[in-house]
Design a protein around this motif. Sequence first.
Motif, PDB file in Angstrom:
ATOM      1  N   UNK A 205      55.760   8.662  14.316  1.00  0.00           N
ATOM      2  CA  UNK A 205      55.425   8.828  15.493  1.00  0.00           C
ATOM      3  C   UNK A 205      54.016   9.092  15.905  1.00  0.00           C
ATOM      4  N   UNK A 206      53.170   8.439  15.190  1.00  0.00           N
ATOM      5  CA  UNK A 206      51.670   8.657  15.154  1.00  0.00           C
ATOM      6  C   UNK A 206      50.909   8.010  16.484  1.00  0.00           C
ATOM      7  N   UNK A 207      51.585   7.087  17.269  1.00  0.00           N
ATOM      8  CA  UNK A 207      51.031   6.803  18.306  1.00  0.00           C
ATOM      9  C   UNK A 207      51.891   7.712  19.547  1.00  0.00           C
ATOM     10  N   UNK A 208      51.539   8.880  20.060  1.00  0.00           N
ATOM     11  CA  UNK A 208      52.344   9.605  20.875  1.00  0.00           C
ATOM     12  C   UNK A 208      52.535   9.280  22.059  1.00  0.00           C
ATOM     13  N   UNK A 209      51.448   8.462  22.634  1.00  0.00           N
ATOM     14  CA  UNK A 209      51.899   7.855  24.164  1.00  0.00           C
ATOM     15  C   UNK A 209      52.766   7.073  24.302  1.00  0.00           C
ATOM     16  N   UNK A 210      53.279   6.551  23.158  1.00  0.00           N
ATOM     17  CA  UNK A 210      54.377   5.796  23.386  1.00  0.00           C
ATOM     18  C   UNK A 210      55.814   6.153  22.869  1.00  0.00           C
ATOM     19  N   UNK A 211      55.825   7.488  22.287  1.00  0.00           N
ATOM     20  CA  UNK A 211      56.944   8.009  21.914  1.00  0.00           C
ATOM     21  C   UNK A 211      58.014   8.380  22.866  1.00  0.00           C
ATOM     22  N   UNK A 212      59.072   8.305  22.615  1.00  0.00           N
ATOM     23  CA  UNK A 212      60.362   8.605  23.566  1.00  0.00           C
ATOM     24  C   UNK A 212      61.359   9.621  23.089  1.00  0.00           C
ATOM     25  N   UNK A 213      62.217  10.466  23.713  1.00  0.00           N
ATOM     26  CA  UNK A 213      63.167  11.144  22.987  1.00  0.00           C
ATOM     27  C   UNK A 213      64.325  11.058  23.877  1.00  0.00           C
ATOM     28  N   UNK A 214      65.523  11.211  23.139  1.00  0.00           N
ATOM     29  CA  UNK A 214      66.907  11.396  23.773  1.00  0.00           C
ATOM     30  C   UNK A 214      67.512  12.531  23.305  1.00  0.00           C
ATOM     31  N   UNK A 215      68.183  13.121  24.456  1.00  0.00           N
ATOM     32  CA  UNK A 215      69.122  14.293  24.033  1.00  0.00           C
ATOM     33  C   UNK A 215      70.668  13.858  24.087  1.00  0.00           C
TER      34      UNK A 215
ATOM     35  N   UNK B 111      77.277   7.503  28.154  1.00  0.00           N
ATOM     36  CA  UNK B 111      78.096   8.390  28.849  1.00  0.00           C
ATOM     37  C   UNK B 111      77.701   9.860  27.898  1.00  0.00           C
ATOM     38  N   UNK B 112      77.222   9.748  26.693  1.00  0.00           N
ATOM     39  CA  UNK B 112      77.081  10.616  25.964  1.00  0.00           C
ATOM     40  C   UNK B 112      75.573  11.276  25.976  1.00  0.00           C
ATOM     41  N   UNK B 113      74.824  10.722  26.704  1.00  0.00           N
ATOM     42  CA  UNK B 113      73.438  10.943  26.712  1.00  0.00           C
ATOM     43  C   UNK B 113      73.307  11.916  27.944  1.00  0.00           C
TER      44      UNK B 113
END
Length: 153
Positions: A42-52, A80-82
């Motif tokens: 994930x070195x290009x942090x401007x493009x990173x995303x995350x999901x919980x 439905x699980x996000x």
Amino acid sequence: MKRLLSVLLVFAIMAGCSNEQSFEPVEIDPEVDVCEVCNMSLSNESYATQLFSKDGDVFLFDDIGCMFEYIDKDQQIARADIEVQYVRDMETKDWIQIENAYYVYNPDVWTPMANGVVSFESEEKANEFVQEQGKGEVLNYEQLLEHNWGWEG
């Protein structure tokens, strides 16, 4: 009075020990963290995303397209699980809940997985980016859900 203070202290301690989940964005360590789909750093942090997930598990992605692939193509988690999904503002790198961001799709814009979709905190910023690039399409969240990703054929 002393008994009342003791009871209040017990409640305060119990409240501090509650199991409430925090769904705030996690810090990314580009030296360690990799994408769930493509295993890229994930070195290009401007493009990173995350999901919980609703269980509190966090999943990191190097490109918004990988997050959609993880959900829609690979079906690793049901919508439905996000609990929450975050994207990054292209300019400020601030985390934004996916529903609140605006997106620009331009197949000629570089992204880690060549999906050509970048995120902005406002529609105005997205429109400015399109003007600077000379082309592109501004999408809101509902339109992003309908976007045809490259792996969809």
